[in-house]
Design a protein around this motif. Structure first.
Motif, PDB file in Angstrom:
ATOM      1  N   ALA A  42      27.220  32.935  46.341  1.00  0.00           N
ATOM      2  CA  ALA A  42      26.132  33.897  46.509  1.00  0.00           C
ATOM      3  C   ALA A  42      25.998  34.807  45.294  1.00  0.00           C
ATOM      4  CB  ALA A  42      26.368  34.728  47.770  1.00  0.00           C
ATOM      5  N   VAL A  43      27.113  35.298  44.785  1.00  0.00           N
ATOM      6  CA  VAL A  43      27.080  36.171  43.604  1.00  0.00           C
ATOM      7  C   VAL A  43      26.484  35.426  42.415  1.00  0.00           C
ATOM      8  CG1 VAL A  43      28.499  37.413  41.922  1.00  0.00           C
ATOM      9  CG2 VAL A  43      29.002  37.616  44.365  1.00  0.00           C
ATOM     10  N   ASN A  44      26.925  34.203  42.205  1.00  0.00           N
ATOM     11  CA  ASN A  44      26.476  33.439  41.045  1.00  0.00           C
ATOM     12  C   ASN A  44      25.010  33.006  41.172  1.00  0.00           C
ATOM     13  OD1 ASN A  44      29.071  33.755  40.115  1.00  0.00           O
ATOM     14  ND2 ASN A  44      29.742  31.695  40.671  1.00  0.00           N
ATOM     15  N   ALA A  45      24.622  32.598  42.363  1.00  0.00           N
ATOM     16  CA  ALA A  45      23.246  32.152  42.560  1.00  0.00           C
ATOM     17  C   ALA A  45      22.253  33.286  42.325  1.00  0.00           C
ATOM     18  CB  ALA A  45      23.073  31.580  43.966  1.00  0.00           C
ATOM     19  N   GLY A  46      22.629  34.503  42.721  1.00  0.00           N
ATOM     20  CA  GLY A  46      21.740  35.640  42.555  1.00  0.00           C
ATOM     21  C   GLY A  46      21.859  36.340  41.219  1.00  0.00           C
ATOM     22  N   GLY A  47      22.840  35.932  40.403  1.00  0.00           N
ATOM     23  CA  GLY A  47      23.032  36.576  39.110  1.00  0.00           C
ATOM     24  C   GLY A  47      23.327  38.062  39.231  1.00  0.00           C
ATOM     25  N   TYR A  48      24.112  38.454  40.243  1.00  0.00           N
ATOM     26  CA  TYR A  48      24.343  39.867  40.512  1.00  0.00           C
ATOM     27  C   TYR A  48      25.342  40.523  39.564  1.00  0.00           C
ATOM     28  CZ  TYR A  48      21.922  39.138  44.944  1.00  0.00           C
ATOM     29  OH  TYR A  48      20.980  38.846  45.904  1.00  0.00           O
ATOM     30  N   ALA A  49      26.358  39.786  39.129  1.00  0.00           N
ATOM     31  CA  ALA A  49      27.491  40.413  38.451  1.00  0.00           C
ATOM     32  C   ALA A  49      27.312  40.464  36.940  1.00  0.00           C
ATOM     33  CB  ALA A  49      28.780  39.679  38.802  1.00  0.00           C
ATOM     34  N   ARG A  50      27.976  41.437  36.335  1.00  0.00           N
ATOM     35  CA  ARG A  50      28.039  41.540  34.883  1.00  0.00           C
ATOM     36  C   ARG A  50      29.291  40.845  34.345  1.00  0.00           C
ATOM     37  NH1 ARG A  50      25.604  45.467  32.125  1.00  0.00           N
ATOM     38  NH2 ARG A  50      25.728  46.984  33.854  1.00  0.00           N
ATOM     39  N   CYS A  51      30.380  40.970  35.085  1.00  0.00           N
ATOM     40  CA  CYS A  51      31.614  40.285  34.704  1.00  0.00           C
ATOM     41  C   CYS A  51      32.405  39.973  35.963  1.00  0.00           C
ATOM     42  CB  CYS A  51      32.445  41.100  33.708  1.00  0.00           C
ATOM     43  SG  CYS A  51      32.970  42.726  34.270  1.00  0.00           S
ATOM     44  N   GLY A  52      33.366  39.063  35.840  1.00  0.00           N
ATOM     45  CA  GLY A  52      34.153  38.656  36.992  1.00  0.00           C
ATOM     46  C   GLY A  52      35.512  38.156  36.568  1.00  0.00           C
ATOM     47  N   MET A  53      36.447  38.170  37.510  1.00  0.00           N
ATOM     48  CA  MET A  53      37.799  37.697  37.214  1.00  0.00           C
ATOM     49  C   MET A  53      38.514  37.321  38.495  1.00  0.00           C
ATOM     50  SD  MET A  53      40.718  39.617  34.936  1.00  0.00           S
ATOM     51  CE  MET A  53      42.404  38.971  34.843  1.00  0.00           C
ATOM     52  N   ASP A  54      39.170  36.185  38.471  1.00  0.00           N
ATOM     53  CA  ASP A  54      40.024  35.739  39.556  1.00  0.00           C
ATOM     54  C   ASP A  54      41.204  36.701  39.694  1.00  0.00           C
ATOM     55  OD1 ASP A  54      41.388  33.256  41.154  1.00  0.00           O
ATOM     56  OD2 ASP A  54      42.825  34.172  39.791  1.00  0.00           O
ATOM     57  N   ALA A  55      41.536  37.062  40.939  1.00  0.00           N
ATOM     58  CA  ALA A  55      42.589  38.049  41.183  1.00  0.00           C
ATOM     59  C   ALA A  55      43.833  37.432  41.799  1.00  0.00           C
ATOM     60  CB  ALA A  55      42.058  39.162  42.089  1.00  0.00           C
ATOM     61  N   SER A  56      44.075  36.137  41.565  1.00  0.00           N
ATOM     62  CA  SER A  56      45.250  35.500  42.159  1.00  0.00           C
ATOM     63  C   SER A  56      46.548  36.074  41.600  1.00  0.00           C
ATOM     64  CB  SER A  56      45.206  33.987  41.934  1.00  0.00           C
ATOM     65  OG  SER A  56      45.080  33.681  40.558  1.00  0.00           O
ATOM     66  N   ASP A  57      46.495  36.685  40.414  1.00  0.00           N
ATOM     67  CA  ASP A  57      47.678  37.344  39.863  1.00  0.00           C
ATOM     68  C   ASP A  57      47.834  38.766  40.375  1.00  0.00           C
ATOM     69  OD1 ASP A  57      48.406  35.128  38.424  1.00  0.00           O
ATOM     70  OD2 ASP A  57      47.566  35.804  36.536  1.00  0.00           O
ATOM     71  N   GLY A  58      46.928  39.196  41.222  1.00  0.00           N
ATOM     72  CA  GLY A  58      46.987  40.537  41.794  1.00  0.00           C
ATOM     73  C   GLY A  58      45.835  41.409  41.322  1.00  0.00           C
ATOM     74  N   LEU A  59      45.468  42.406  42.133  1.00  0.00           N
ATOM     75  CA  LEU A  59      44.354  43.281  41.784  1.00  0.00           C
ATOM     76  C   LEU A  59      44.617  44.075  40.517  1.00  0.00           C
ATOM     77  CD1 LEU A  59      43.130  44.853  45.157  1.00  0.00           C
ATOM     78  CD2 LEU A  59      42.414  42.737  44.048  1.00  0.00           C
ATOM     79  N   LEU A  60      45.855  44.492  40.304  1.00  0.00           N
ATOM     80  CA  LEU A  60      46.141  45.344  39.151  1.00  0.00           C
ATOM     81  C   LEU A  60      45.818  44.645  37.850  1.00  0.00           C
ATOM     82  CD1 LEU A  60      47.153  47.968  37.982  1.00  0.00           C
ATOM     83  CD2 LEU A  60      49.500  47.115  38.177  1.00  0.00           C
ATOM     84  N   ASP A  61      46.135  43.375  37.750  1.00  0.00           N
ATOM     85  CA  ASP A  61      45.842  42.607  36.545  1.00  0.00           C
ATOM     86  C   ASP A  61      44.353  42.646  36.222  1.00  0.00           C
ATOM     87  OD1 ASP A  61      46.343  40.802  34.380  1.00  0.00           O
ATOM     88  OD2 ASP A  61      45.701  39.140  35.639  1.00  0.00           O
ATOM     89  N   VAL A  62      43.509  42.493  37.238  1.00  0.00           N
ATOM     90  CA  VAL A  62      42.061  42.500  37.034  1.00  0.00           C
ATOM     91  C   VAL A  62      41.583  43.893  36.650  1.00  0.00           C
ATOM     92  CG1 VAL A  62      39.828  41.994  38.064  1.00  0.00           C
ATOM     93  CG2 VAL A  62      41.820  40.643  38.702  1.00  0.00           C
ATOM     94  N   LEU A  63      42.043  44.900  37.367  1.00  0.00           N
ATOM     95  CA  LEU A  63      41.597  46.260  37.100  1.00  0.00           C
ATOM     96  C   LEU A  63      41.954  46.690  35.688  1.00  0.00           C
ATOM     97  CD1 LEU A  63      42.583  47.875  40.513  1.00  0.00           C
ATOM     98  CD2 LEU A  63      40.348  46.991  39.814  1.00  0.00           C
ATOM     99  N   GLN A  64      43.146  46.338  35.245  1.00  0.00           N
ATOM    100  CA  GLN A  64      43.549  46.667  33.877  1.00  0.00           C
ATOM    101  C   GLN A  64      42.698  45.924  32.855  1.00  0.00           C
ATOM    102  OE1 GLN A  64      47.744  45.677  34.022  1.00  0.00           O
ATOM    103  NE2 GLN A  64      48.329  47.778  34.525  1.00  0.00           N
ATOM    104  N   THR A  65      42.338  44.684  33.169  1.00  0.00           N
ATOM    105  CA  THR A  65      41.498  43.910  32.259  1.00  0.00           C
ATOM    106  C   THR A  65      40.101  44.509  32.169  1.00  0.00           C
ATOM    107  OG1 THR A  65      42.741  41.899  32.772  1.00  0.00           O
ATOM    108  CG2 THR A  65      40.571  41.610  31.775  1.00  0.00           C
ATOM    109  N   PHE A  66      39.523  44.886  33.299  1.00  0.00           N
ATOM    110  CA  PHE A  66      38.217  45.545  33.273  1.00  0.00           C
ATOM    111  C   PHE A  66      38.279  46.830  32.451  1.00  0.00           C
ATOM    112  CE2 PHE A  66      36.647  43.731  37.634  1.00  0.00           C
ATOM    113  CZ  PHE A  66      36.400  42.514  37.025  1.00  0.00           C
ATOM    114  N   ALA A  67      39.337  47.621  32.653  1.00  0.00           N
ATOM    115  CA  ALA A  67      39.459  48.902  31.954  1.00  0.00           C
ATOM    116  C   ALA A  67      39.659  48.729  30.456  1.00  0.00           C
ATOM    117  CB  ALA A  67      40.615  49.710  32.543  1.00  0.00           C
TER     118      ALA A  67
END
Length: 358
Positions: A215-240
């Motif tokens: 749904a996110v991809n079909a609608g082109g909603y997001a600016r960036c994305g990241m798989d969080a299988s390594d944990g939320l902190l890894d993603v949040l730090q990458t975004f920051a």
């Protein structure tokens, strides 16, 4: 002289430290959209409305398999999920998967067969072509998967483009993997009793966020994305790392019921279970102009897609409670050569004992 030039080993660098020192020195072909360092790699296809997207990833030995709670088909499923999740998080649609299996000669043929059939079944379940692979002898058992797919020519989601004003959405509930692990270990003491079946099933069935990502991809909603299988902190730090401040609303975190049950049955707070990884969430940064629309789509379609925070001017990663109090977030992430989820004990010890909110 870099740390790699000085002879530092991979354990001291860690996987992420090694890559940060390596990728900047590689030649970036102009057809490689966005360069290196994203969840998946996108290759420009001239005169086509689509680009090629691909991913290769070693599938970690599943914790459920190591604990004797699942069969080898789980490993094949993991290989498919690990690669397809990264393609989905990058805005793409997986089309095919291949796997390479490396095992000692003493490994039973039945186990290897189960890995293959587990991968094939997960592909079929999600409309992906299982395209075969390779089997070789090695000193230890490893499974490596690779996936290819397509992404719209203007729909690639990198990791590093978060901007102030973006809303952070999480696909999937968090803490279920860590909650299941600790319930099995501490409450059921590793026994496959009927009361533990749901938790065992959760650990044994790694599943990507196919519907929400679609749904996110079909609608082109997001600016960036990241798989969080390594944990939320890894993603949040990458975004920051894009030079922004990431704020998580603790009241909006969508905890999995197994995390809630674990927090009640053990002394581990929910705010630590949320960083356990293994849930195959995807996090997105969504421009504020599209956030309300995405929330309406998620509600209308019954998607597990939740607004959990925002991006603002500043730096760092913080959590905000219901009273407006702010906490810096510190802790370990799943990282090879340092702390691996697949080793269970070493990584989970941090989830159990560390205070991530400081």
């Amino acid at each position: 002289m870099t740390s790699m030039d000085s002879g530092a080993d991979l354990r001291s660098l860690g996987e992420k430290g090694f890559l940060s020192g390596l990728l900047g020195d590689l030649f970036v072909d102009p057809r490689l959209i966005g360069g290196f360092g994203h969840d998946a790699s996108v290759i420009e296809m001239a005169d086509s409305p689509f680009d090629l997207i691909q991913k290769i990833d070693r599938a970690s030995r599943p914790v459920a398999l190591s604990l004797g709670l699942a069969g080898y088909e789980t490993w094949g499923r993991m290989a498919v999920t690990a690669n397809c999740s990264d393609i989905l998080a990058s805005g793409g649609r997986p089309l095919s998967v291949m796997i390479a299996i490396m095992v000692p000669g003493e490994e039973t043929a039945a186990n290897v067969r189960d890995i293959v059939f587990g991968a094939a079944a997960e592909c079929r379940r999600n409309g992906v072509v299982f395209a075969g692979g390779d089997t070789k002898e090695a000193a230890d058992a490893h499974v490596v998967g690779t996936a290819v797919g397509t992404v719209g020519a203007d729909r690639f989601l990198p990791r590093n483009t978060a901007q102030p004003g973006d809303r952070i959405f999480c696909a999937g509930r968090v803490g279920g993997f860590a909650g299941s692990y600790f319930m099995i270990r501490d409450v059921f003491q590793g026994r496959p009793v009927p009361e533990a079946e749901g938790y065992i099933e959760y650990l044994s069935t790694p599943t990507a966020q196919w519907r929400s990502a679609g749904a996110v991809n079909a609608g082109g909603y997001a600016r960036c994305g990241m798989d969080a299988s390594d944990g939320l902190l890894d993603v949040l730090q990458t975004f920051a790392a894009a030079g922004v401040r990431v704020e998580i609303d603790l009241e909006a975190v969508p905890y999995h019921p197994y995390a809630v049950e674990c927090a009640k049955a053990t002394s581990i707070p929910l705010t630590q279970l949320m960083f356990g990884g293994g849930d195959w969430n995807i996090l997105y940064c969504v421009p504020s102009s599209r956030a309300d629309e995405l929330a309406r789509v998620a509600e209308a379609e019954g998607l597990p897609l939740y607004a959990i925070g925002r991006v603002v001017e500043g730096d760092g990663v913080v959590a905000v409670d219901r009273d407006g109090a702010e906490f810096a977030i510190r802790g370990v992430v799943n990282e090879h050569f340092k702390n691996r989820i697949e080793d269970a004990g070493s990584f989970m010890d941090h989830i159990e004992k560390d205070n991530f909110l400081v």
